[in-house]
Scaffold this motif. Structure first.
Motif, PDB file in Angstrom:
ATOM      1  N   ASN A 230       0.826  -1.213   0.000  1.00 55.74           N
ATOM      2  CA  ASN A 230       0.000   0.000   0.000  1.00 55.74           C
ATOM      3  C   ASN A 230       0.855   1.256   0.000  1.00 55.74           C
ATOM      4  O   ASN A 230       0.551   2.228  -0.693  1.00 55.74           O
ATOM      5  CB  ASN A 230      -0.954   0.005   1.196  1.00 55.74           C
ATOM      6  CG  ASN A 230      -2.079  -0.986   1.030  1.00 55.74           C
ATOM      7  OD1 ASN A 230      -2.477  -1.297  -0.081  1.00 55.74           O
ATOM      8  ND2 ASN A 230      -2.575  -1.497   2.139  1.00 55.74           N
ATOM      9  N   ASP A 231       1.944   1.251   0.775  1.00 55.34           N
ATOM     10  CA  ASP A 231       2.845   2.405   0.811  1.00 55.34           C
ATOM     11  C   ASP A 231       3.471   2.653  -0.551  1.00 55.34           C
ATOM     12  O   ASP A 231       3.531   3.791  -1.021  1.00 55.34           O
ATOM     13  CB  ASP A 231       3.952   2.209   1.847  1.00 55.34           C
ATOM     14  CG  ASP A 231       3.460   2.294   3.275  1.00 55.34           C
ATOM     15  OD1 ASP A 231       2.330   2.795   3.494  1.00 55.34           O
ATOM     16  OD2 ASP A 231       4.197   1.850   4.179  1.00 55.34           O
TER      17      ASP A 231
ATOM     18  N   SER B 120       0.948   3.891  -3.225  1.00 52.38           N
ATOM     19  CA  SER B 120       0.387   5.216  -2.986  1.00 52.38           C
ATOM     20  C   SER B 120       1.375   6.324  -3.332  1.00 52.38           C
ATOM     21  O   SER B 120       1.031   7.505  -3.254  1.00 52.38           O
ATOM     22  CB  SER B 120      -0.079   5.352  -1.534  1.00 52.38           C
ATOM     23  OG  SER B 120       1.022   5.287  -0.663  1.00 52.38           O
TER      24      SER B 120
ATOM     25  N   SER C  72       0.953   6.798  -9.696  1.00 48.54           N
ATOM     26  CA  SER C  72      -0.433   7.221  -9.934  1.00 48.54           C
ATOM     27  C   SER C  72      -0.803   7.192 -11.415  1.00 48.54           C
ATOM     28  O   SER C  72      -1.975   7.019 -11.748  1.00 48.54           O
ATOM     29  CB  SER C  72      -0.686   8.605  -9.348  1.00 48.54           C
ATOM     30  OG  SER C  72       0.117   9.565 -10.002  1.00 48.54           O
TER      31      SER C  72
ATOM     32  N   PRO D 193      -6.603   4.327  -7.824  1.00 45.72           N
ATOM     33  CA  PRO D 193      -7.025   3.803  -6.523  1.00 45.72           C
ATOM     34  C   PRO D 193      -7.993   2.627  -6.627  1.00 45.72           C
ATOM     35  O   PRO D 193      -7.965   1.720  -5.788  1.00 45.72           O
ATOM     36  CB  PRO D 193      -7.688   5.002  -5.843  1.00 45.72           C
ATOM     37  CG  PRO D 193      -7.058   6.198  -6.486  1.00 45.72           C
ATOM     38  CD  PRO D 193      -6.793   5.784  -7.911  1.00 45.72           C
TER      39      PRO D 193
ATOM     40  N   ARG E 143      -5.970  -0.493  -7.187  1.00 48.71           N
ATOM     41  CA  ARG E 143      -5.286  -0.870  -5.940  1.00 48.71           C
ATOM     42  C   ARG E 143      -6.239  -1.581  -5.002  1.00 48.71           C
ATOM     43  O   ARG E 143      -5.915  -2.594  -4.391  1.00 48.71           O
ATOM     44  CB  ARG E 143      -4.720   0.363  -5.235  1.00 48.71           C
ATOM     45  CG  ARG E 143      -3.439   0.863  -5.805  1.00 48.71           C
ATOM     46  CD  ARG E 143      -3.009   2.058  -5.024  1.00 48.71           C
ATOM     47  NE  ARG E 143      -3.598   3.213  -5.671  1.00 48.71           N
ATOM     48  CZ  ARG E 143      -3.054   4.397  -5.721  1.00 48.71           C
ATOM     49  NH1 ARG E 143      -1.943   4.638  -5.116  1.00 48.71           N
ATOM     50  NH2 ARG E 143      -3.618   5.370  -6.368  1.00 48.71           N
TER      51      ARG E 143
END
Length: 68
Positions: A46-47, A50, A55, A60, A63
């Motif tokens: 997740n880190d 993000s 991007s 999102p 993800r």
């Protein structure tokens, strides 16, 4: 049932490039067995995803839809 473990780098590659070897290996593991992971690995994933530089490759929704 066979169990599979993937490190964070392979998971990132599987998400970003679904037709890559890591992506195909992950899909095969989903079809054939159980994927083992840890809270630490999911947190790191997740880190990494993000980060701003990712991007343009993954939104999102992608993800959130990744099956872990």
């Amino acid at each position: 049932m066979t169990r599979y473990v993937f490190d964070t780098n392979v998971l990132v590659s599987a998400i970003l490039f679904q037709a890559s070897r890591p992506g195909l290996a992950f899909d095969r593991a989903l079809d054939c067995g159980t994927i083992l992971t840890s809270a630490g690995c999911i947190g790191e994933l997740n880190d990494v995803l993000s980060r701003a530089k990712f991007s343009r490759y993954v939104d999102p929704g992608q993800r959130a839809a990744f099956p872990l």
